[in-house]
Design a protein around this motif. Structure first.
Motif, PDB file in Angstrom:
ATOM      1  N   UNK A  70       0.817  -1.210   0.000  1.00  0.00           N
ATOM      2  CA  UNK A  70       0.000   0.000   0.000  1.00  0.00           C
ATOM      3  C   UNK A  70       0.849   1.258   0.000  1.00  0.00           C
ATOM      4  N   UNK A  71       1.940   1.248   0.753  1.00  0.00           N
ATOM      5  CA  UNK A  71       2.834   2.410   0.766  1.00  0.00           C
ATOM      6  C   UNK A  71       3.380   2.707  -0.624  1.00  0.00           C
ATOM      7  N   UNK A 127     -10.417  -4.610   5.188  1.00  0.00           N
ATOM      8  CA  UNK A 127     -11.651  -4.886   4.479  1.00  0.00           C
ATOM      9  C   UNK A 127     -11.706  -4.098   3.176  1.00  0.00           C
ATOM     10  N   UNK A 128     -12.910  -3.714   2.764  1.00  0.00           N
ATOM     11  CA  UNK A 128     -13.096  -2.976   1.513  1.00  0.00           C
ATOM     12  C   UNK A 128     -13.325  -1.505   1.821  1.00  0.00           C
ATOM     13  N   UNK A 129     -12.810  -0.650   0.937  1.00  0.00           N
ATOM     14  CA  UNK A 129     -12.888   0.784   1.205  1.00  0.00           C
ATOM     15  C   UNK A 129     -12.784   1.569  -0.105  1.00  0.00           C
ATOM     16  N   UNK A 130     -13.148   2.839   0.009  1.00  0.00           N
ATOM     17  CA  UNK A 130     -12.960   3.773  -1.094  1.00  0.00           C
ATOM     18  C   UNK A 130     -12.055   4.898  -0.595  1.00  0.00           C
ATOM     19  N   UNK A 131     -11.177   5.342  -1.486  1.00  0.00           N
ATOM     20  CA  UNK A 131     -10.309   6.486  -1.225  1.00  0.00           C
ATOM     21  C   UNK A 131     -10.507   7.518  -2.323  1.00  0.00           C
ATOM     22  N   UNK A 132     -10.397   8.768  -1.971  1.00  0.00           N
ATOM     23  CA  UNK A 132     -10.436   9.837  -2.970  1.00  0.00           C
ATOM     24  C   UNK A 132      -9.026  10.269  -3.382  1.00  0.00           C
ATOM     25  N   UNK A 133      -8.015   9.780  -2.658  1.00  0.00           N
ATOM     26  CA  UNK A 133      -6.618  10.063  -2.982  1.00  0.00           C
ATOM     27  C   UNK A 133      -5.789   8.921  -2.417  1.00  0.00           C
ATOM     28  N   UNK A 134      -4.495   9.122  -2.235  1.00  0.00           N
ATOM     29  CA  UNK A 134      -3.641   8.014  -1.795  1.00  0.00           C
ATOM     30  C   UNK A 134      -3.415   7.971  -0.286  1.00  0.00           C
ATOM     31  N   UNK A 135      -4.262   8.650   0.502  1.00  0.00           N
ATOM     32  CA  UNK A 135      -4.101   8.654   1.958  1.00  0.00           C
ATOM     33  C   UNK A 135      -4.986   7.565   2.557  1.00  0.00           C
TER      34      UNK A 135
END
Length: 286
Positions: free
Chosen positions: A17-18, A149-157
């Motif tokens: 992820x990093x 789990x499952x998620x949504x991000x609007x950027x890379x944070x």
């Protein structure tokens, strides 16, 4: 949906992820900038969905190859366009593998749609640990891993992740290479054929729509797991269901390979999954 995760798996997920969250953002922006004027290369073998190849596919593939050779030279890498890349021979066998579809939905991408994605996953000894699907046209990243789990991000944070739940009452089932099952499907299911009914601006052509509720599920026959299988992992981590069309399950996520092919039924609508598996489990396909 989470499960017990070993320390080694946790460390690999964190490292992935990093490295990959900023990478999918950059790769997505690159593909988006090229989209209005991208060159389409000679077609690969396959149908209208699998034969399209653009400069963006190769550009994104080379970018991830460069990144991994520089930062994770001990990892193996498989990209969908490996046959067109000069970096392929530089990756050695490893229990850790990164799987990439550089432009998932190249047909949509070529036709100007905003629903294509950069899709990258990580396995350890074949166990699928994490998948990221970056949709630059919608400024969204859909991710799933065995820790968060499952998620949504609007950027890379990653700290700004928003949980995603794949629960809907949408009765629409997207189908692909599914003619052998059609005679047995219940009449109350709304079928959307991604080939015959294709329109680039139709959200039902994008399988991430199961996560947003714009699709109830998808039934795909004889497909590689590299893309729709990785999306299925996201859906199951969001609480959705994944099985073969007759309801039987396999070791897709514990023995994952992007080259592996199978028939998949993936649903965010549990009633739709139950209806399809009841019908197809009782009446074997022709």
């Amino acid at each position: 949906m989470t499960e017990t995760v070993t320390q080694e798996e946790r460390a690999l997920i964190a490292r992935f992820l990093d490295l990959m969250l900023p990478a999918v953002v950059t790769a997505g922006r690159y593909a988006l900038q090229l989209q209005p004027r991208v060159s389409v290369r000679p077609q690969k073998s396959g149908d209208d969905w699998t034969s399209v190849l653009t400069d963006a596919d190769l550009g994104v593939q080379h970018y991830f190859e460069t990144l991994l050779i520089a930062h994770c030279p001990d990892w193996f890498f498989y990209g969908e366009e490996r046959d067109h890349s000069f970096n392929t021979s530089y990756f050695d066998a490893s229990p850790v593998c990164v799987w990439l579809d550089p432009v998932n939905g190249t047909r949509l991408y070529r036709d100007g749609a905003d629903s294509f994605d950069v899709l990258v996953s990580l396995t350890l000894h074949g166990k699928l640990l994490v998948t990221l699907s970056a949709m630059p046209g919608r400024q969204a990243i859909y991710g799933a891993d065995l820790i968060h789990g499952a998620y949504r991000l609007d950027d890379d944070r990653l700290d700004d992740r928003m949980p995603v739940a794949a629960h809907s009452q949408n009765p629409t089932l997207a189908v692909y290479q599914a003619d052998r099952w059609r005679p047995y499907l219940p009449d109350d299911i709304q079928l959307f054929d991604v080939s015959a009914d294709y329109r680039p601006d139709d959200a039902r052509c994008c399988m991430n729509s199961v996560l947003t509720g714009e699709l109830g599920g998808y039934l795909f026959g004889d497909v590689a797991l590299l893309d729709v299988g990785a999306t299925a992992f996201n859906v199951t981590q969001a609480g959705g269901l994944c099985s073969r069309p007759d309801g039987t399950t396999t070791d897709w996520f514990s023995a994952f390979s992007g080259l592996r092919r199978d028939d998949l039924l993936v649903c965010g609508n549990p009633a739709l999954h139950a209806s399809v598996t009841a019908a197809l489990g009782n009446k074997p396909p022709r």
